[in-house]
Design a protein around this motif. Structure first.
Motif, mmCIF file in Angstrom:
data_model
loop_
_atom_site.group_PDB
_atom_site.id
_atom_site.type_symbol
_atom_site.label_atom_id
_atom_site.label_comp_id
_atom_site.label_asym_id
_atom_site.label_seq_id
_atom_site.Cartn_x
_atom_site.Cartn_y
_atom_site.Cartn_z
ATOM 1 N N LYS A 1 0.825 -1.209 0.000
ATOM 2 C CA LYS A 1 0.000 0.000 0.000
ATOM 3 C C LYS A 1 0.862 1.264 0.000
ATOM 4 C CE LYS A 1 -3.879 2.246 2.324
ATOM 5 N NZ LYS A 1 -4.851 2.178 3.438
ATOM 6 N N GLY A 2 1.867 1.319 0.872
ATOM 7 C CA GLY A 2 2.730 2.491 0.937
ATOM 8 C C GLY A 2 3.568 2.649 -0.310
ATOM 9 N N TRP A 3 4.026 1.533 -0.854
ATOM 10 C CA TRP A 3 4.794 1.544 -2.108
ATOM 11 C C TRP A 3 3.967 2.164 -3.214
ATOM 12 C CZ3 TRP A 3 3.882 -0.805 -6.845
ATOM 13 C CH2 TRP A 3 4.984 -0.951 -7.702
ATOM 14 N N ALA A 4 2.716 1.722 -3.317
ATOM 15 C CA ALA A 4 1.828 2.216 -4.370
ATOM 16 C C ALA A 4 1.535 3.699 -4.195
ATOM 17 C CB ALA A 4 0.530 1.408 -4.368
ATOM 18 N N ARG A 5 1.303 4.121 -2.948
ATOM 19 C CA ARG A 5 0.992 5.533 -2.702
ATOM 20 C C ARG A 5 2.209 6.405 -2.999
ATOM 21 N NH1 ARG A 5 -1.489 5.113 3.240
ATOM 22 N NH2 ARG A 5 -1.647 7.402 3.084
ATOM 23 N N GLU B 1 -2.835 9.414 -2.278
ATOM 24 C CA GLU B 1 -1.593 10.066 -1.893
ATOM 25 C C GLU B 1 -1.324 9.878 -0.405
ATOM 26 O OE1 GLU B 1 -1.688 14.149 -3.026
ATOM 27 O OE2 GLU B 1 -1.760 13.720 -5.172
ATOM 28 N N LEU B 2 -0.054 9.990 -0.037
ATOM 29 C CA LEU B 2 0.333 9.925 1.362
ATOM 30 C C LEU B 2 -0.069 11.204 2.076
ATOM 31 C CD1 LEU B 2 3.914 8.451 0.921
ATOM 32 C CD2 LEU B 2 2.056 7.299 2.123
ATOM 33 N N ASP B 3 -0.452 11.082 3.343
ATOM 34 C CA ASP B 3 -0.706 12.257 4.167
ATOM 35 C C ASP B 3 0.551 13.128 4.207
ATOM 36 O OD1 ASP B 3 -2.422 13.438 6.651
ATOM 37 O OD2 ASP B 3 -0.281 13.412 7.140
ATOM 38 N N SER B 4 0.369 14.437 4.186
ATOM 39 C CA SER B 4 1.517 15.349 4.096
ATOM 40 C C SER B 4 2.474 15.202 5.277
ATOM 41 C CB SER B 4 1.041 16.796 3.979
ATOM 42 O OG SER B 4 0.250 17.161 5.101
ATOM 43 N N LYS B 5 1.938 15.020 6.481
ATOM 44 C CA LYS B 5 2.803 14.869 7.656
ATOM 45 C C LYS B 5 3.560 13.546 7.612
ATOM 46 C CE LYS B 5 0.191 17.842 10.810
ATOM 47 N NZ LYS B 5 -0.563 17.929 12.099
ATOM 48 N N LEU B 6 2.874 12.500 7.178
ATOM 49 C CA LEU B 6 3.531 11.208 7.047
ATOM 50 C C LEU B 6 4.585 11.268 5.953
ATOM 51 C CD1 LEU B 6 3.735 8.246 7.872
ATOM 52 C CD2 LEU B 6 1.883 7.740 6.263
ATOM 53 N N SER B 7 4.269 11.945 4.863
ATOM 54 C CA SER B 7 5.225 12.088 3.767
ATOM 55 C C SER B 7 6.476 12.840 4.224
ATOM 56 C CB SER B 7 4.563 12.825 2.608
ATOM 57 O OG SER B 7 5.442 12.931 1.517
ATOM 58 N N GLU B 8 6.304 13.857 5.051
ATOM 59 C CA GLU B 8 7.449 14.609 5.573
ATOM 60 C C GLU B 8 8.337 13.710 6.425
ATOM 61 O OE1 GLU B 8 8.416 18.392 8.539
ATOM 62 O OE2 GLU B 8 6.365 18.027 7.875
ATOM 63 N N ALA B 9 7.718 12.879 7.268
ATOM 64 C CA ALA B 9 8.490 11.958 8.104
ATOM 65 C C ALA B 9 9.226 10.936 7.240
ATOM 66 C CB ALA B 9 7.566 11.251 9.092
ATOM 67 N N ILE B 10 8.590 10.477 6.179
ATOM 68 C CA ILE B 10 9.227 9.521 5.264
ATOM 69 C C ILE B 10 10.416 10.174 4.568
ATOM 70 C CG2 ILE B 10 8.867 8.259 3.107
ATOM 71 C CD1 ILE B 10 6.003 7.659 4.209
ATOM 72 N N MET C 1 0.309 8.264 13.918
ATOM 73 C CA MET C 1 0.521 8.069 12.488
ATOM 74 C C MET C 1 1.589 7.018 12.184
ATOM 75 S SD MET C 1 0.359 12.026 11.203
ATOM 76 C CE MET C 1 0.323 11.546 9.476
ATOM 77 N N LEU C 2 1.809 6.101 13.103
ATOM 78 C CA LEU C 2 2.828 5.076 12.893
ATOM 79 C C LEU C 2 2.227 3.953 12.051
ATOM 80 C CD1 LEU C 2 5.767 4.400 13.573
ATOM 81 C CD2 LEU C 2 4.929 3.129 15.558
ATOM 82 N N GLU C 3 2.074 4.212 10.762
ATOM 83 C CA GLU C 3 1.478 3.260 9.824
ATOM 84 C C GLU C 3 2.578 2.378 9.250
ATOM 85 O OE1 GLU C 3 -1.145 5.001 6.931
ATOM 86 O OE2 GLU C 3 -1.471 6.753 8.199
ATOM 87 N N ARG C 4 2.753 1.201 9.828
ATOM 88 C CA ARG C 4 3.874 0.325 9.477
ATOM 89 C C ARG C 4 3.951 0.041 7.981
ATOM 90 N NH1 ARG C 4 5.878 -4.907 8.859
ATOM 91 N NH2 ARG C 4 7.599 -5.437 10.286
ATOM 92 N N ASP C 5 2.850 -0.446 7.416
ATOM 93 C CA ASP C 5 2.871 -0.847 6.009
ATOM 94 C C ASP C 5 3.154 0.332 5.088
ATOM 95 O OD1 ASP C 5 2.308 -3.347 6.927
ATOM 96 O OD2 ASP C 5 0.273 -3.453 6.118
ATOM 97 N N ALA C 6 2.531 1.478 5.394
ATOM 98 C CA ALA C 6 2.730 2.660 4.553
ATOM 99 C C ALA C 6 4.176 3.128 4.602
ATOM 100 C CB ALA C 6 1.788 3.782 4.990
ATOM 101 N N ILE C 7 4.762 3.130 5.786
ATOM 102 C CA ILE C 7 6.138 3.602 5.954
ATOM 103 C C ILE C 7 7.122 2.674 5.249
ATOM 104 C CG2 ILE C 7 7.971 3.996 7.653
ATOM 105 C CD1 ILE C 7 5.671 4.801 9.616
ATOM 106 N N LEU C 8 7.004 1.373 5.489
ATOM 107 C CA LEU C 8 7.939 0.432 4.877
ATOM 108 C C LEU C 8 7.803 0.423 3.360
ATOM 109 C CD1 LEU C 8 7.795 -2.622 7.312
ATOM 110 C CD2 LEU C 8 9.336 -0.664 7.341
ATOM 111 N N GLY C 9 6.566 0.458 2.876
ATOM 112 C CA GLY C 9 6.364 0.457 1.438
ATOM 113 C C GLY C 9 6.919 1.709 0.772
ATOM 114 N N ALA C 10 6.712 2.857 1.402
ATOM 115 C CA ALA C 10 7.208 4.115 0.839
ATOM 116 C C ALA C 10 8.730 4.138 0.807
ATOM 117 C CB ALA C 10 6.671 5.295 1.643
ATOM 118 N N LEU C 11 9.368 3.631 1.866
ATOM 119 C CA LEU C 11 10.841 3.601 1.881
ATOM 120 C C LEU C 11 11.375 2.637 0.831
ATOM 121 C CD1 LEU C 11 12.974 5.106 3.666
ATOM 122 C CD2 LEU C 11 10.610 5.367 4.371
#
Length: 211
Positions: free
Chosen positions: A117-121, A137-146, A178-188
């Protein structure tokens, strides 16, 4: 940022969806990418054998290349053309993304595969089960942390400094709910973090969740 030009995925979000249907959707998309780019495609598997179980994979394998992370890298070059990764884990995704540099990558998500999910976003990947919908799209705050985590990923979050910085960023996300494990790992992973880095970051998140 990612060197993947276009991305697509088949999410594992419908228990009634047959695996052959998921594979067919990905194969059709990659074939179109191959035709547009006038390039050969690559089917990447965790292990050889799956290409014989699904008819569309058998047909694709007869015309293109099939490989796994365990096969010699001499089997295919890097950046050869569009890539289809079938239910990949972190290692297989890392391998497939390397082959797809400057081209296209489609993934079929599975129950026991890496969560995409995070990879796709992050990549704006087309959901092949809902091709007319705009990618989420990723939330702006989450995107900043990523973005901040991405800055410290070079050593795979294995050195003390990188680990401490990641822990601080993750703790802030946890405090914000906002500690979304799947979104964070996928985005990285989409940003080029190594399989080792993704696994290490996952362990840091899991350690926080246990506190």
């Amino acid at each position: 940022m990612s060197s993947i030009l276009r991305a697509a995925w088949v999410p594992d979000d419908d228990p009634e969806r047959d695996w052959e249907i998921a594979a067919d959707l990905a194969v059709e998309w990659v074939r179109r990418e191959c035709a547009e780019q006038r390039a050969g495609g690559v089917l990447v598997l965790n292990a050889f054998g799956a290409e014989q179980q699904i008819p569309s994979f058998r047909r694709f394998a007869a015309e293109h290349t099939v490989t796994t992370p365990r096969a010699s890298r001499n089997r295919v070059g890097r950046g050869t053309g569009p890539v289809l990764a079938y239910v990949p884990d972190e290692r297989t995704l890392d391998f497939a993304a390397g082959l797809a540099r400057g081209s296209s990558l489609a993934v079929v998500e599975g129950v026991h595969s890496f969560p995409f999910k995070g990879w796709a976003r992050q990549l704006g990947a087309v959901d092949l089960t809902r091709p007319d919908e705009q990618p989420e799209e990723l939330d702006s705050k989450l995107s900043e942390a990523i973005n901040r985590l991405d800055f410290y990923k070079n050593n795979g979050f294995g050195d003390q400094f990188g680990k401490q910085q990641a822990q601080r960023i993750l703790a802030d996300l946890r405090s914000a709910g906002m500690l979304e494990r799947d979104a964070i790992l996928g985005a990285l992973a989409a940003r080029g973090a190594s399989a080792r880095g993704v696994r290490n970051l996952g362990r840091l998140i899991d350690a926080l969740d246990r506190r």
